[in-house]
Design a protein around this motif. Sequence first.
Motif, mmCIF file in Angstrom:
data_model
loop_
_atom_site.group_PDB
_atom_site.id
_atom_site.type_symbol
_atom_site.label_atom_id
_atom_site.label_comp_id
_atom_site.label_asym_id
_atom_site.label_seq_id
_atom_site.Cartn_x
_atom_site.Cartn_y
_atom_site.Cartn_z
ATOM 1 N N ALA A 125 4.011 12.526 -3.532
ATOM 2 C CA ALA A 125 4.122 11.382 -4.436
ATOM 3 C C ALA A 125 4.500 10.156 -3.608
ATOM 4 O O ALA A 125 5.369 10.231 -2.741
ATOM 5 C CB ALA A 125 5.182 11.661 -5.505
ATOM 6 N N THR A 126 3.826 9.056 -3.860
ATOM 7 C CA THR A 126 3.976 7.865 -3.036
ATOM 8 C C THR A 126 3.908 6.621 -3.902
ATOM 9 O O THR A 126 3.021 6.507 -4.751
ATOM 10 C CB THR A 126 2.827 7.788 -1.995
ATOM 11 N N ARG A 127 4.809 5.679 -3.667
ATOM 12 C CA ARG A 127 4.722 4.400 -4.373
ATOM 13 C C ARG A 127 3.484 3.647 -3.904
ATOM 14 O O ARG A 127 3.240 3.500 -2.715
ATOM 15 C CB ARG A 127 5.968 3.545 -4.113
ATOM 16 N N ILE A 128 2.679 3.214 -4.860
ATOM 17 C CA ILE A 128 1.485 2.412 -4.593
ATOM 18 C C ILE A 128 1.517 1.262 -5.609
ATOM 19 O O ILE A 128 0.805 1.261 -6.607
ATOM 20 C CB ILE A 128 0.183 3.249 -4.732
ATOM 21 N N PRO A 129 2.384 0.279 -5.375
ATOM 22 C CA PRO A 129 2.603 -0.753 -6.388
ATOM 23 C C PRO A 129 1.402 -1.630 -6.704
ATOM 24 O O PRO A 129 1.319 -2.207 -7.781
ATOM 25 C CB PRO A 129 3.758 -1.580 -5.814
ATOM 26 N N ASP A 130 0.441 -1.730 -5.807
ATOM 27 C CA ASP A 130 -0.713 -2.597 -6.057
ATOM 28 C C ASP A 130 -1.912 -1.830 -6.590
ATOM 29 O O ASP A 130 -3.040 -2.292 -6.489
ATOM 30 C CB ASP A 130 -1.086 -3.372 -4.799
ATOM 31 N N VAL A 131 -1.692 -0.661 -7.223
ATOM 32 C CA VAL A 131 -2.798 0.146 -7.724
ATOM 33 C C VAL A 131 -3.563 -0.619 -8.809
ATOM 34 O O VAL A 131 -4.751 -0.435 -8.994
ATOM 35 C CB VAL A 131 -2.321 1.534 -8.196
ATOM 36 N N ASN A 132 -2.881 -1.478 -9.555
ATOM 37 C CA ASN A 132 -3.525 -2.436 -10.447
ATOM 38 C C ASN A 132 -4.467 -1.824 -11.482
ATOM 39 O O ASN A 132 -5.616 -2.227 -11.624
ATOM 40 C CB ASN A 132 -4.270 -3.498 -9.622
ATOM 41 N N ILE A 133 -3.991 -0.809 -12.191
ATOM 42 C CA ILE A 133 -4.730 -0.301 -13.337
ATOM 43 C C ILE A 133 -3.758 -0.150 -14.496
ATOM 44 O O ILE A 133 -2.559 -0.001 -14.313
ATOM 45 C CB ILE A 133 -5.454 1.049 -13.071
ATOM 46 N N ALA A 134 -4.288 -0.206 -15.695
ATOM 47 C CA ALA A 134 -3.466 -0.062 -16.892
ATOM 48 C C ALA A 134 -3.744 1.304 -17.507
ATOM 49 O O ALA A 134 -4.884 1.719 -17.633
ATOM 50 C CB ALA A 134 -3.806 -1.160 -17.896
ATOM 51 N N THR A 135 -2.677 2.014 -17.851
ATOM 52 C CA THR A 135 -2.803 3.318 -18.488
ATOM 53 C C THR A 135 -1.887 3.360 -19.699
ATOM 54 O O THR A 135 -0.982 2.557 -19.836
ATOM 55 C CB THR A 135 -2.393 4.459 -17.523
ATOM 56 N N ALA A 136 -2.158 4.319 -20.554
ATOM 57 C CA ALA A 136 -1.293 4.536 -21.712
ATOM 58 C C ALA A 136 -1.255 6.018 -21.993
ATOM 59 O O ALA A 136 -2.287 6.671 -22.001
ATOM 60 C CB ALA A 136 -1.833 3.787 -22.931
#
Length: 138
Positions: A125-136
């Motif tokens: 598991a890795t932080r990827i803050p700029d993944v830039n997708i929206a989920t719900a």
Amino acid sequence: MADDLAGQAAHPDIPVWVLTGGDEVIGCTTLLTESPEWLWTAAERAEPALFMTGTVTDPRFARQQLGCRLAWWVLDHAARTGRTWVRRGTFVPDLVRYYRDVQGWHVVREREHSGYQIVALTRRATRIPDVNIATAGI
């Protein structure tokens, strides 16, 4: 398979996450907090992990790497929620190669299950803050 996924999305105990584009669903994945015992050892299952399964994307958006971006979101989500690993499994050789060679997953083992040769894969598991997708979650 679409009927199975639709049934999961409607089931209150199965955490399905959707990828949206505007006001429509263009992909989904199921994230389980327990990895299958027939595929992962007891020691592995004791580690904080998410098991990513049932991932699909709308074929109208082929070549836009939506599945890859969804997997990156899962890696980030897992890290943000205190998990150490994200795991997945597949019996499709082309997906094994894609997950390993393009997305950076590591093959852990192969097991026969229900007549299929299932390949277990993992990533930290890795932080990827700029993944830039929206989920719900639904």
